[in-house]
Design a protein around this motif. Structure first.
Motif, PDB file in Angstrom:
ATOM      1  N   ASP A  16      84.987 -23.616 -22.950  1.00 23.05           N
ATOM      2  CA  ASP A  16      84.578 -22.207 -22.855  1.00 23.05           C
ATOM      3  C   ASP A  16      83.077 -21.976 -23.016  1.00 23.05           C
ATOM      4  OD1 ASP A  16      84.581 -22.923 -25.464  1.00 23.05           O
ATOM      5  OD2 ASP A  16      85.509 -21.085 -26.216  1.00 23.05           O
ATOM      6  N   GLY A  17      82.281 -23.051 -22.932  1.00 20.07           N
ATOM      7  CA  GLY A  17      80.827 -22.855 -22.965  1.00 20.07           C
ATOM      8  C   GLY A  17      80.346 -22.315 -21.635  1.00 20.07           C
ATOM      9  N   THR A  18      79.144 -21.737 -21.633  1.00 17.88           N
ATOM     10  CA  THR A  18      78.664 -21.137 -20.370  1.00 17.88           C
ATOM     11  C   THR A  18      77.675 -22.069 -19.656  1.00 17.88           C
ATOM     12  OG1 THR A  18      76.894 -20.029 -21.575  1.00 17.88           O
ATOM     13  CG2 THR A  18      78.910 -18.755 -21.215  1.00 17.88           C
ATOM     14  N   ILE A  19      77.318 -23.185 -20.312  1.00 12.54           N
ATOM     15  CA  ILE A  19      76.250 -24.026 -19.758  1.00 12.54           C
ATOM     16  C   ILE A  19      76.755 -25.431 -19.447  1.00 12.54           C
ATOM     17  CG2 ILE A  19      73.953 -24.976 -20.300  1.00 12.54           C
ATOM     18  CD1 ILE A  19      73.485 -22.443 -21.929  1.00 12.54           C
ATOM     19  N   ARG A  20      76.389 -25.954 -18.308  1.00  9.86           N
ATOM     20  CA  ARG A  20      76.825 -27.295 -17.903  1.00  9.86           C
ATOM     21  C   ARG A  20      76.207 -28.354 -18.801  1.00  9.86           C
ATOM     22  NH1 ARG A  20      74.198 -27.728 -13.369  1.00  9.86           N
ATOM     23  NH2 ARG A  20      75.110 -29.731 -12.786  1.00  9.86           N
ATOM     24  N   ILE A  21      76.828 -29.512 -18.878  1.00 11.59           N
ATOM     25  CA  ILE A  21      76.369 -30.559 -19.799  1.00 11.59           C
ATOM     26  C   ILE A  21      74.910 -30.971 -19.501  1.00 11.59           C
ATOM     27  CG2 ILE A  21      76.677 -32.991 -20.449  1.00 11.59           C
ATOM     28  CD1 ILE A  21      79.584 -32.583 -20.620  1.00 11.59           C
ATOM     29  N   GLU A  22      74.571 -31.126 -18.223  1.00 11.52           N
ATOM     30  CA  GLU A  22      73.191 -31.555 -17.877  1.00 11.52           C
ATOM     31  C   GLU A  22      72.172 -30.565 -18.441  1.00 11.52           C
ATOM     32  OE1 GLU A  22      75.725 -31.275 -15.861  1.00 11.52           O
ATOM     33  OE2 GLU A  22      75.847 -32.982 -14.476  1.00 11.52           O
ATOM     34  N   GLU A  23      72.508 -29.279 -18.292  1.00 11.90           N
ATOM     35  CA  GLU A  23      71.600 -28.227 -18.763  1.00 11.90           C
ATOM     36  C   GLU A  23      71.486 -28.268 -20.290  1.00 11.90           C
ATOM     37  OE1 GLU A  23      69.101 -24.898 -18.078  1.00 11.90           O
ATOM     38  OE2 GLU A  23      69.897 -26.427 -16.715  1.00 11.90           O
ATOM     39  N   ILE A  24      72.604 -28.580 -20.925  1.00 18.27           N
ATOM     40  CA  ILE A  24      72.613 -28.662 -22.397  1.00 18.27           C
ATOM     41  C   ILE A  24      71.641 -29.761 -22.859  1.00 18.27           C
ATOM     42  CG2 ILE A  24      74.052 -29.328 -24.395  1.00 18.27           C
ATOM     43  CD1 ILE A  24      76.381 -27.856 -23.011  1.00 18.27           C
ATOM     44  N   ILE A  25      71.725 -30.900 -22.176  1.00 21.46           N
ATOM     45  CA  ILE A  25      70.836 -32.014 -22.545  1.00 21.46           C
ATOM     46  C   ILE A  25      69.381 -31.568 -22.441  1.00 21.46           C
ATOM     47  CG2 ILE A  25      70.126 -34.392 -21.925  1.00 21.46           C
ATOM     48  CD1 ILE A  25      73.069 -34.217 -22.832  1.00 21.46           C
ATOM     49  N   LYS A  26      69.110 -30.855 -21.343  1.00 22.32           N
ATOM     50  CA  LYS A  26      67.734 -30.389 -21.106  1.00 22.32           C
ATOM     51  C   LYS A  26      67.291 -29.449 -22.243  1.00 22.32           C
ATOM     52  CE  LYS A  26      65.232 -28.878 -17.183  1.00 22.32           C
ATOM     53  NZ  LYS A  26      65.245 -27.616 -16.535  1.00 22.32           N
ATOM     54  N   ILE A  27      68.182 -28.500 -22.558  1.00 24.73           N
ATOM     55  CA  ILE A  27      67.834 -27.509 -23.602  1.00 24.73           C
ATOM     56  C   ILE A  27      67.549 -28.222 -24.924  1.00 24.73           C
ATOM     57  CG2 ILE A  27      68.777 -25.613 -25.016  1.00 24.73           C
ATOM     58  CD1 ILE A  27      70.334 -24.716 -22.506  1.00 24.73           C
ATOM     59  N   TYR A  28      68.484 -29.100 -25.333  1.00 25.35           N
ATOM     60  CA  TYR A  28      68.321 -29.771 -26.630  1.00 25.35           C
ATOM     61  C   TYR A  28      67.177 -30.786 -26.596  1.00 25.35           C
ATOM     62  CZ  TYR A  28      72.295 -27.597 -28.953  1.00 25.35           C
ATOM     63  OH  TYR A  28      73.122 -26.695 -29.562  1.00 25.35           O
ATOM     64  N   GLY A  29      67.054 -31.454 -25.437  1.00 27.08           N
ATOM     65  CA  GLY A  29      65.974 -32.443 -25.310  1.00 27.08           C
ATOM     66  C   GLY A  29      64.620 -31.762 -25.440  1.00 27.08           C
ATOM     67  N   GLU A  30      64.466 -30.664 -24.709  1.00 27.23           N
ATOM     68  CA  GLU A  30      63.179 -29.961 -24.739  1.00 27.23           C
ATOM     69  C   GLU A  30      62.918 -29.332 -26.099  1.00 27.23           C
ATOM     70  OE1 GLU A  30      63.222 -27.354 -21.364  1.00 27.23           O
ATOM     71  OE2 GLU A  30      62.939 -29.023 -19.960  1.00 27.23           O
ATOM     72  N   ALA A  31      63.982 -28.986 -26.802  1.00 28.90           N
ATOM     73  CA  ALA A  31      63.803 -28.369 -28.128  1.00 28.90           C
ATOM     74  C   ALA A  31      63.509 -29.434 -29.190  1.00 28.90           C
ATOM     75  CB  ALA A  31      65.042 -27.586 -28.514  1.00 28.90           C
ATOM     76  N   GLY A  32      63.497 -30.711 -28.808  1.00 25.45           N
ATOM     77  CA  GLY A  32      63.113 -31.780 -29.737  1.00 25.45           C
ATOM     78  C   GLY A  32      64.241 -32.295 -30.614  1.00 25.45           C
ATOM     79  N   PHE A  33      65.493 -32.112 -30.194  1.00 26.64           N
ATOM     80  CA  PHE A  33      66.619 -32.625 -30.994  1.00 26.64           C
ATOM     81  C   PHE A  33      66.732 -34.132 -30.843  1.00 26.64           C
ATOM     82  CE2 PHE A  33      67.589 -28.292 -31.469  1.00 26.64           C
ATOM     83  CZ  PHE A  33      68.523 -28.159 -32.492  1.00 26.64           C
ATOM     84  N   ASP A  34      67.298 -34.760 -31.910  1.00 23.96           N
ATOM     85  CA  ASP A  34      67.470 -36.218 -31.893  1.00 23.96           C
ATOM     86  C   ASP A  34      68.907 -36.624 -31.580  1.00 23.96           C
ATOM     87  OD1 ASP A  34      64.759 -37.065 -32.894  1.00 23.96           O
ATOM     88  OD2 ASP A  34      65.371 -35.719 -34.526  1.00 23.96           O
ATOM     89  N   VAL A  35      69.856 -35.829 -32.121  1.00 21.24           N
ATOM     90  CA  VAL A  35      71.272 -36.191 -31.967  1.00 21.24           C
ATOM     91  C   VAL A  35      72.085 -34.945 -31.630  1.00 21.24           C
ATOM     92  CG1 VAL A  35      73.287 -37.261 -33.082  1.00 21.24           C
ATOM     93  CG2 VAL A  35      70.974 -37.851 -33.855  1.00 21.24           C
ATOM     94  N   ILE A  36      72.940 -35.062 -30.622  1.00 22.47           N
ATOM     95  CA  ILE A  36      73.913 -33.978 -30.398  1.00 22.47           C
ATOM     96  C   ILE A  36      75.279 -34.598 -30.104  1.00 22.47           C
ATOM     97  CG2 ILE A  36      72.270 -32.243 -29.558  1.00 22.47           C
ATOM     98  CD1 ILE A  36      73.280 -32.843 -26.697  1.00 22.47           C
ATOM     99  N   ALA A  37      76.325 -33.810 -30.416  1.00 21.84           N
ATOM    100  CA  ALA A  37      77.674 -34.227 -30.008  1.00 21.84           C
ATOM    101  C   ALA A  37      78.241 -33.124 -29.135  1.00 21.84           C
ATOM    102  CB  ALA A  37      78.553 -34.450 -31.232  1.00 21.84           C
ATOM    103  N   ILE A  38      78.766 -33.519 -27.960  1.00 23.81           N
ATOM    104  CA  ILE A  38      79.430 -32.537 -27.091  1.00 23.81           C
ATOM    105  C   ILE A  38      80.893 -32.503 -27.545  1.00 23.81           C
ATOM    106  CG2 ILE A  38      79.973 -31.870 -24.713  1.00 23.81           C
ATOM    107  CD1 ILE A  38      76.972 -32.105 -25.046  1.00 23.81           C
ATOM    108  N   THR A  39      81.352 -31.312 -27.897  1.00 27.62           N
ATOM    109  CA  THR A  39      82.692 -31.208 -28.513  1.00 27.62           C
ATOM    110  C   THR A  39      83.485 -30.073 -27.875  1.00 27.62           C
ATOM    111  OG1 THR A  39      81.722 -29.765 -30.165  1.00 27.62           O
ATOM    112  CG2 THR A  39      81.987 -32.064 -30.803  1.00 27.62           C
ATOM    113  N   ASP A  40      83.853 -30.252 -26.613  1.00 26.91           N
ATOM    114  CA  ASP A  40      84.604 -29.179 -25.955  1.00 26.91           C
ATOM    115  C   ASP A  40      86.006 -29.054 -26.543  1.00 26.91           C
ATOM    116  OD1 ASP A  40      83.267 -27.595 -23.853  1.00 26.91           O
ATOM    117  OD2 ASP A  40      82.570 -29.604 -23.264  1.00 26.91           O
TER     118      ASP A  40
END
Ligand code: ADP
Length: 638
Positions: A16-40
């Motif tokens: 139910d997220g509104t953003i595709r996984i590729e876009e998520i990576i971009k958002i978090y990558g650009e925001a300087g995150f080190d670790v994320i977990a995708i948990t649909d």
């Protein structure tokens, strides 16, 4: 080792997220995150709501394709942003009431099992099991989001002593919410954004002290090498919301219930079934009340008066059959009118017939589909509403037509006195010497006034009045006062014939419950006859006498004695028949309905009319009315 900026609770368009996984990576990558977990989300398939959510695409459909996608982007995330992406799932089971994050999963897992089963599977895959938003979120209340409050899973938190060794970490923060109690209870914690949309980036995150690899991150979380961090994207400051606390709280679910919707009482000794039904009904916006045996149900019925009841038949002690019968015999209309859907494992047609005979509105055999049950409940509620509307409309129509009829009767009744006095005046003038023409005109006036008086009498006859209606309109009335009114209204007519009218009453005359208008008319009819069937210069005596034998019982007699033409002995038995007119009466106007009306009215009041008469000497008519409680309603006589 370093402090890693991490977010382990992120939803993409796979659920139910509104953003595709590729876009998520971009958002978090650009925001300087080190670790994320995708948990649909991965929802169970055990309840209509979870099935609906799956249909709406709010649950991952193809878990393997989902994992492949995460693996695909992980490499690119690492190379482009040095971002570690961990595959995960948020396993959601609505009937079991849990949401569990599985972090670092390799394979699909089964969401149709209890929380322990899911945690064990996560661990078997080497993953970390995290309890999502363990407590109710304050942000739901701030947004007035009652639906989310109702759906919020609380099983893990309610039974945390059972899971304390199984769950690897509890979300101490989720998006804007902080659950301070997680640290107060010394539980292992983690902070996540529960990301569904770009704006959720500004929220609580974890800083994890570890090397940037999956195993190290998981280990650091378990060892509480973690700090909370509120990540802000410096967007416009949010408006401070006002707290909207829902009106009612249902402690049985730990959540809150919507008010204003129908109350549905679920009665069954199978606690799990009751909880499951309550959950589903609440999801539909109803207020669900629970009872696990007949006695408990009876208490809830009296204190809450639900509109609908789901009633299991087989219960120890007070069973559903008995309870249904008690309800249907109850004095209180709201209780008697509860719509009952019976649930039973007995599928025999005679059981169903018996259930419906003793007052169930519907009958469903176990096992049943929750969808069907909800549909049937909705049908019952629709029926209730339709019946309620009809009742309201009928009541409105009845009261409007009653008001109209009463005011019409009043107008018609009020016409009578001026007409009588008009007729009397015409008669008086007729006696004086007049010209032929005047005599003719006065004769017409006199005849017509008499005719109109008769029509009024006929129009006022209470034809079609139900005794129920008479009862509704009865009220305690001073009988002496009613008789005095009747005497007053006949004064002119008596004077016209020079008849002496005398009225007396015994010292203590009670008020008795009666329909004042009809009793008044009955007395007026008797008085009218006494005057009509008397010679000029006669005498009419009106008496009210109370015979109060015992304090609580007695009779009031209203007697009207004239010195008129009397009734032929052979006719006395027939004078109360409608349209009967005595031989003696032919010279006087009339249609023979007066006495039958008197008899009818008096009998409605539980009384009797007696007559004593001697031809050519006079008659005495007596109305006897019963007195039930003279003490309370006694009034002073003259
Ligand atoms: P109406 O007076 O219109 O004829 P009622 O029903 O009032 O009809 O009376 C029925 C009959 O009873 C009368 O026609 C008359 O013969 C007789 N009657 C009633 N009251 C008296 C009375 N006070 N004296 C003599 N006869 C009476």
């Amino acid at each position: 080792m370093q402090w890693l900026l991490a977010d382990l609770h992120i939803h993409s368009t796979f659920s139910d997220g509104t953003i595709r996984i590729e876009e998520i990576i971009k958002i978090y990558g650009e925001a300087g995150f080190d670790v994320i977990a995708i948990t649909d989300h991965l929802f169970d398939t055990q309840s209509p709501i979870s099935l609906r959510l799956r249909e709406e695409g709010k649950s991952v459909r193809d878990v393997e394709a989902y994992f492949r996608k995460i693996e695909e982007v992980s490499l690119w995330a690492k190379e482009s942003y040095d971002l570690l992406v961990i595959p995960g799932l948020e396993i959601c089971n609505l009937p079991e009431d849990y949401h569990i994050l599985g972090i670092d999963l390799k394979e699909p897992l089964n969401p149709n099992q209890d929380a322990t089963g899911v945690i064990n599977e996560i661990h078997r895959q080497g993953g970390l099991a995290i309890a999502s938003h363990p407590q109710l979120k304050l942000s739901y209340f701030l947004k007035g989001d009652n639906e989310s409050i109702q759906r919020h899973p609380l099983h893990l938190w309610k039974h945390r002593e059972k899971y304390v060794d199984k769950i690897d970490a509890w979300e101490i923060a989720n998006r804007d919410d902080l659950f301070g109690i997680v640290s107060l209870e010394g539980l292992t914690y983690v902070a996540n954004s529960d990301f569904h949309d770009r704006e959720h980036l500004s929220s609580w995150k974890s800083l994890i002290f570890a090397e940037k690899d999956k195993e190290a991150v998981k280990k650091a979380i378990s060892e509480r090498k973690l700090s909370l961090f509120f990540f802000s994207t410096n967007e416009a400051k949010k408006e401070l919301p006002t707290l909207q606390i829902p009106k009612e709280n249902d402690e049985s679910s730990g959540g809150s219930v919507q008010t204003g919707r129908e109350k549905i009482l679920i009665v069954d000794d199978e606690e799990d079934l009751v909880d499951l039904l309550a959950y589903n009904l609440k999801g539909k916006g109803y207020q669900a009340l629970k009872a696990y045996n007949g006695f408990e149900a009876w208490e809830k019925i009296q204190s809450e008066t639900p509109e609908v009841m789901i009633l299991d038949l087989m219960m120890p002690e007070l069973d559903g059959w008995e309870l249904c019968q008690i309800i249907r015999r109850h004095d209180n209309e709201a209780i008697r009118g509860i719509s009952i859907l019976m649930l039973s494992a007995r599928a025999m047609p005679e059981d169903r017939v018996h259930g419906l005979q003793i007052g169930a509105d519907d009958y469903l055999t176990k096992p049943f589909s929750i969808n069907e049950l909800i549909l049937r409940i909705e049908k019952l509620i629709e029926k209730r509403k339709a019946v309620g509307n009809l009742k309201g409309e009928m009541e409105l129509l009845r009261s409007t037509s009653r008001e109209k009829e009463l005011s019409l009767r009043k107008v018609v009744h009020d016409l009578k006195n001026p007409l009588i006095s008009m007729g009397a005046s015409a008669k008086r003038m007729l006696r004086r010497n007049q010209t032929e023409e005047d005599l003719n005109i006065l004769g017409i006036i006199y005849d017509n006034s008499l005719r109109l008086t008769q029509w009024i009498d006929e129009a006022l006859l209470p034809v079609g009045l139900s005794s129920q209606r008479i009862k509704e309109e009865m009220k305690p009335v001073s009988i002496q006062w009613v008789v005095e009114r009747a005497v007053r209204s006949m004064k002119d007519a008596a004077a016209e014939k020079r008849i002496e009218m005398h009225f007396s009453a015994s010292s203590l005359t009670p008020s008795i419950p009666c329909h004042e208008d009809w009793i008044l008319r009955a007395i007026e009819n008797l008085l009218g006859n006494a005057l009509k069937y008397s010679w000029e210069g006669g005498k009419v005596e009106v008496k009210v006498t109370s015979y109060l034998e015992r304090k609580e019982q007695g009779v009031v007699e209203i007697s009207i004695k004239d010195t008129g033409i009397g009734i032929l002995e052979e006719e006395i038995g027939r004078i109360f028949e409608p349209f009967f007119r005595g031989k003696n009466a032919r010279t006087e106007p009339g249609i023979g309905l007066g006495l039958s009306f008197v008899k009818e009215v008096v009998e409605w009041h539980g009384g009797k009319v007696l007559v004593l008469s001697e031809h050519q000497k006079g008659s005495t008519f007596s109305i006897l009315l019963p007195v039930k409680n003279p003490n309370e309603q006694a009034v002073k006589g003259v």
